[in-house]
Design a protein around this motif. Structure first.
Motif: not given
Length: 146
Positions: A57-58, A89-90, A117-118, A144-145
């Motif tokens: 998680e962020r 990152p995406p 964060a994305e 990343v959720k």
């Protein structure tokens, strides 16, 4: 009565030249180069990227460990290898960190995931180099959720 101004040359018959050439080819052809070790040959590395959480998680910190061993011998841990870890990152720019492996053959990284964060898949690339070894790159990823 008159002396020649040219020195006397010995004539070698073409048969002797052919025999010498064949002997040289035979000697060179019989030498085996199979047992000569190339002192400049580099060994291969085995690189394993371990990510603590496949989904994180962020706001949390992702722990990433890069283990370096000699290829074909997982017991032979490589210390002092240069490890360059890049996290992609995406949608935004990547982040890079560097570390050296310790006596245990590991380089440890703590990647802080920002609160804003994305979401999505973060690609991880570990590039490992050390004198006497071929450079090796290993990839992994995590999500990343929210």
């Amino acid at each position: 009565m008159y002396r020649s101004l040219y020195t006397r040359r010995y004539q070698i018959s073409s048969v002797w030249i052919a025999i010498a050439a064949l002997t040289l080819v035979t000697v060179i052809g019989s030498v085996s180069f199979d047992n000569i070790k190339n002192v400049y040959a580099a060994e291969d590395l085995n690189v394993k990227v371990s990510i603590d959480d496949d989904e994180i998680e962020r706001g949390n910190t992702q722990k990433i460990t890069v283990m370096v061993t000699e290829d074909g011998n997982a017991e032979d841990k490589i210390s002092g290898a240069d490890v360059k870890l890049t996290v992609h990152p995406p949608e935004t720019d990547s982040t890079t960190a560097k570390d050296d492996t310790g006596e245990d053959g590991k380089a440890n990284f703590d990647v802080k995931i920002a609160d804003d964060a994305e979401y999505g898949t973060y690609e991880v690339e570990a590039k490992v180099s050390k004198d006497g070894f071929n450079t090796k790159t290993e990839d992994s990823s995590f999500e990343v959720k929210g």
